[in-house]
Design a protein around this motif. Structure first.
Motif, PDB file in Angstrom:
ATOM      1  N   LEU A 172      12.432  10.790   6.274  1.00 38.17           N
ATOM      2  CA  LEU A 172      12.357   9.332   6.340  1.00 38.17           C
ATOM      3  C   LEU A 172      11.547   8.866   7.543  1.00 38.17           C
ATOM      4  O   LEU A 172      11.442   9.563   8.546  1.00 38.17           O
ATOM      5  CB  LEU A 172      13.772   8.743   6.423  1.00 38.17           C
ATOM      6  CG  LEU A 172      14.673   9.017   5.213  1.00 38.17           C
ATOM      7  CD1 LEU A 172      16.066   8.454   5.460  1.00 38.17           C
ATOM      8  CD2 LEU A 172      14.086   8.422   3.938  1.00 38.17           C
ATOM      9  N   GLU A 173      10.989   7.667   7.403  1.00 38.73           N
ATOM     10  CA  GLU A 173      10.197   7.063   8.475  1.00 38.73           C
ATOM     11  C   GLU A 173      11.088   6.155   9.323  1.00 38.73           C
ATOM     12  O   GLU A 173      12.076   5.599   8.833  1.00 38.73           O
ATOM     13  CB  GLU A 173       9.045   6.254   7.866  1.00 38.73           C
ATOM     14  CG  GLU A 173       8.099   7.146   7.069  1.00 38.73           C
ATOM     15  CD  GLU A 173       7.001   6.376   6.341  1.00 38.73           C
ATOM     16  OE1 GLU A 173       5.906   6.927   6.218  1.00 38.73           O
ATOM     17  OE2 GLU A 173       7.255   5.239   5.892  1.00 38.73           O
ATOM     18  N   TRP A 174      10.712   6.003  10.592  1.00 35.02           N
ATOM     19  CA  TRP A 174      11.508   5.216  11.537  1.00 35.02           C
ATOM     20  C   TRP A 174      11.079   3.755  11.447  1.00 35.02           C
ATOM     21  O   TRP A 174      10.508   3.188  12.353  1.00 35.02           O
ATOM     22  CB  TRP A 174      11.321   5.776  12.947  1.00 35.02           C
ATOM     23  CG  TRP A 174      12.378   5.328  13.910  1.00 35.02           C
ATOM     24  CD1 TRP A 174      12.259   4.324  14.831  1.00 35.02           C
ATOM     25  CD2 TRP A 174      13.689   5.855  14.070  1.00 35.02           C
ATOM     26  NE1 TRP A 174      13.425   4.186  15.543  1.00 35.02           N
ATOM     27  CE2 TRP A 174      14.328   5.120  15.090  1.00 35.02           C
ATOM     28  CE3 TRP A 174      14.412   6.876  13.429  1.00 35.02           C
ATOM     29  CZ2 TRP A 174      15.639   5.374  15.507  1.00 35.02           C
ATOM     30  CZ3 TRP A 174      15.706   7.135  13.828  1.00 35.02           C
ATOM     31  CH2 TRP A 174      16.311   6.395  14.857  1.00 35.02           C
ATOM     32  N   ASN A 175      11.330   3.144  10.302  1.00 34.24           N
ATOM     33  CA  ASN A 175      11.016   1.716  10.170  1.00 34.24           C
ATOM     34  C   ASN A 175      11.815   1.097   9.040  1.00 34.24           C
ATOM     35  O   ASN A 175      12.277   1.788   8.129  1.00 34.24           O
ATOM     36  CB  ASN A 175       9.506   1.491   9.976  1.00 34.24           C
ATOM     37  CG  ASN A 175       9.044   1.655   8.543  1.00 34.24           C
ATOM     38  OD1 ASN A 175       9.465   0.924   7.653  1.00 34.24           O
ATOM     39  ND2 ASN A 175       8.161   2.616   8.292  1.00 34.24           N
ATOM     40  N   ASP A 176      11.974  -0.208   9.114  1.00 37.61           N
ATOM     41  CA  ASP A 176      12.485  -1.025   8.006  1.00 37.61           C
ATOM     42  C   ASP A 176      11.364  -1.985   7.639  1.00 37.61           C
ATOM     43  O   ASP A 176      10.514  -2.299   8.476  1.00 37.61           O
ATOM     44  CB  ASP A 176      13.720  -1.828   8.433  1.00 37.61           C
ATOM     45  CG  ASP A 176      14.867  -0.938   8.877  1.00 37.61           C
ATOM     46  OD1 ASP A 176      15.115   0.096   8.232  1.00 37.61           O
ATOM     47  OD2 ASP A 176      15.528  -1.276   9.892  1.00 37.61           O
ATOM     48  N   MET A 177      11.363  -2.451   6.400  1.00 37.01           N
ATOM     49  CA  MET A 177      10.269  -3.349   6.008  1.00 37.01           C
ATOM     50  C   MET A 177      10.729  -4.317   4.934  1.00 37.01           C
ATOM     51  O   MET A 177      11.741  -4.120   4.273  1.00 37.01           O
ATOM     52  CB  MET A 177       9.073  -2.524   5.522  1.00 37.01           C
ATOM     53  CG  MET A 177       9.304  -1.719   4.252  1.00 37.01           C
ATOM     54  SD  MET A 177       8.396  -2.408   2.860  1.00 37.01           S
ATOM     55  CE  MET A 177       9.365  -1.847   1.459  1.00 37.01           C
ATOM     56  N   ILE A 178       9.948  -5.382   4.790  1.00 32.80           N
ATOM     57  CA  ILE A 178      10.096  -6.246   3.617  1.00 32.80           C
ATOM     58  C   ILE A 178       8.707  -6.401   3.016  1.00 32.80           C
ATOM     59  O   ILE A 178       7.726  -6.651   3.725  1.00 32.80           O
ATOM     60  CB  ILE A 178      10.769  -7.601   3.945  1.00 32.80           C
ATOM     61  CG1 ILE A 178      10.863  -8.457   2.667  1.00 32.80           C
ATOM     62  CG2 ILE A 178      10.094  -8.355   5.078  1.00 32.80           C
ATOM     63  CD1 ILE A 178      11.788  -9.670   2.794  1.00 32.80           C
ATOM     64  N   PHE A 179       8.616  -6.166   1.713  1.00 28.14           N
ATOM     65  CA  PHE A 179       7.335  -6.150   1.012  1.00 28.14           C
ATOM     66  C   PHE A 179       7.365  -7.229  -0.070  1.00 28.14           C
ATOM     67  O   PHE A 179       8.306  -7.288  -0.871  1.00 28.14           O
ATOM     68  CB  PHE A 179       7.138  -4.765   0.373  1.00 28.14           C
ATOM     69  CG  PHE A 179       5.930  -4.659  -0.527  1.00 28.14           C
ATOM     70  CD1 PHE A 179       4.645  -4.649   0.002  1.00 28.14           C
ATOM     71  CD2 PHE A 179       6.077  -4.553  -1.910  1.00 28.14           C
ATOM     72  CE1 PHE A 179       3.529  -4.542  -0.814  1.00 28.14           C
ATOM     73  CE2 PHE A 179       4.976  -4.446  -2.734  1.00 28.14           C
ATOM     74  CZ  PHE A 179       3.696  -4.439  -2.193  1.00 28.14           C
ATOM     75  N   LEU A 180       6.349  -8.108  -0.086  1.00 30.51           N
ATOM     76  CA  LEU A 180       6.331  -9.242  -1.016  1.00 30.51           C
ATOM     77  C   LEU A 180       4.944  -9.456  -1.605  1.00 30.51           C
ATOM     78  O   LEU A 180       3.937  -9.331  -0.895  1.00 30.51           O
ATOM     79  CB  LEU A 180       6.762 -10.530  -0.293  1.00 30.51           C
ATOM     80  CG  LEU A 180       8.184 -10.515   0.286  1.00 30.51           C
ATOM     81  CD1 LEU A 180       8.377 -11.657   1.267  1.00 30.51           C
ATOM     82  CD2 LEU A 180       9.231 -10.547  -0.809  1.00 30.51           C
ATOM     83  N   LYS A 181       4.887  -9.783  -2.887  1.00 28.76           N
ATOM     84  CA  LYS A 181       3.627 -10.187  -3.518  1.00 28.76           C
ATOM     85  C   LYS A 181       3.394 -11.651  -3.171  1.00 28.76           C
ATOM     86  O   LYS A 181       4.274 -12.483  -3.401  1.00 28.76           O
ATOM     87  CB  LYS A 181       3.699  -9.982  -5.031  1.00 28.76           C
ATOM     88  CG  LYS A 181       3.763  -8.501  -5.404  1.00 28.76           C
ATOM     89  CD  LYS A 181       3.926  -8.305  -6.905  1.00 28.76           C
ATOM     90  CE  LYS A 181       4.016  -6.818  -7.220  1.00 28.76           C
ATOM     91  NZ  LYS A 181       4.353  -6.568  -8.639  1.00 28.76           N
TER      92      LYS A 181
END
Length: 353
Positions: free
Chosen positions: A138-147
């Motif tokens: 796993l990568e050391w990040n959280d994200m929010i992805f939106l169109k």
């Protein structure tokens, strides 16, 4: 082993990194440890040959300085595939608002953020990207992805209503990024000496935005914020939301930090541009590293032409005597190829003739 196609279109739930950090960890859980990666090579900033190029949009627009700046842009796209863009015309207010809304969103309690969590079968929303197996590192990040654009592509139930100005800021910011993208395609076309009108129209296109949060890490040298990869859109526009460098680009076997510049947008070539330039412009490998004491945030806009646009070597590149290196497909077919490929095969290999 090839993965089922739909796996790349969604991500399985994994722990929230921000919550892990709040537990005052002294060591990193084993699933995040990346001892398979190169040690982090930093370059000495005084080495000017390894400084990411700087391009000034006002000089591109001005007829007196345009030729010189176009040559700089052309060289940056060929030799680096990445540059920092200044005087791009987007207001400080728009950049500041997007930065502030991103920070306020990630500062919310986890339970509140989870109101906009990814749903099964989709990458959109709050969570992690491209986690396809329970064994995956796993990568050391959280994200929010939106169109973001066109407006009809938005999944509004995943657009946070908290913080209250988030939607309004993201709407404005996405339109601003489209403005930069459309202008850049025109100048890149001039650099490549290809017809720009069709490109200009196509880049009213598709815009997707990913906001990243990289928490501090007790063992930063043993994890990856974002593993080395190459972007698939035409290009990505990155707003670094702090003063701590984290983005690195691979240049001449060195991982070079992209030093944050106040008000600049980092422009990173993607594989659509590499294909259209018939391999002349490079989509560079890049990654994100993390810090022991400081968090980092970034906002990345992925810029694609319209779905019906044909991605392939520009006819002008071929007419000049070069053989086409890549197939020609629509953007829609391009997405399908990316999703349906076997993960061990580099995506660009599937596009080669």
């Amino acid at each position: 082993m090839g993965l089922e196609p739909e796996n790349l279109e969604s991500s399985i739930p994994v722990p929230n990194v921000q919550e892990l950090v709040s537990q005052q960890l002294e060591t990193v859980p084993s699933r995040y440890i990346r001892d398979d990666m190169d040690t982090i090579i930093t370059t000495v900033p005084s080495d000017l040959s390894l400084r990411v190029p700087l391009i000034d949009m006002t000089k591109l627009v001005n007829s007196e300085s345009q030729d010189t700046e176009l040559q700089k842009l052309h060289a940056a796209c060929k030799d680096w595939g990445i540059f920092q863009l200044i005087n791009h015309g987007v207001s400080d207010e728009s950049l500041r608002n997007m930065n502030k809304q991103t920070q306020e969103f990630f500062d919310l309690p986890l339970r509140e953020k989870k109101r906009w969590a990814q749903k099964p079968g989709s990458l959109e929303g709050y969570g992690q990207a491209f986690v396809t197996s329970a064994e995956q590192k796993l990568e050391w990040n959280d994200m929010i992805f939106l169109k973001a654009l066109p407006i009809e592509n938005r999944t509004l139930e995943l657009w946070p209503e908290n913080p209250p100005k988030f939607r309004e800021s993201l709407d404005r910011y996405s339109q601003d990024m489209r403005q930069i993208a459309v202008a850049l395609t025109r100048f890149m076309a001039m650099g490549l000496e290809i017809e720009s009108q069709e490109l200009y129209e196509a880049f009213q296109g598709l815009y997707q935005i990913r906001m990243n949060y990289y928490p501090p890490c007790p063992q930063p040298e043993r994890v990856m914020g974002l593993t080395p990869h190459v972007d698939i859109p035409a290009f990505a526009l990155l707003l670094d939301c702090g003063d701590k460098p984290g983005l690195q680009v691979l240049k001449d076997s060195h991982w070079v930090f992209v030093e944050p510049l106040d008000g600049a947008i980092v422009v990173n070539m993607g594989q659509i541009t590499e294909i259209m330039s018939n391999g002349l412009y490079k989509a560079p490998e890049h990654r994100a590293v993390v810090n022991k004491s400081k968090e980092r945030r970034s906002v990345v806009t992925f810029c694609y032409p319209n779905l019906s646009f044909k991605v392939g070597p520009a006819k002008e590149q071929i007419n000049s005597g070069s053989l086409p290196l890549y197939k020609t497909v629509t953007v829609e077919e391009y997405f399908q190829r990316f999703i349906n490929r076997k993960l061990e095969v580099p995506f660009m290999d599937t596009m080669k003739i």
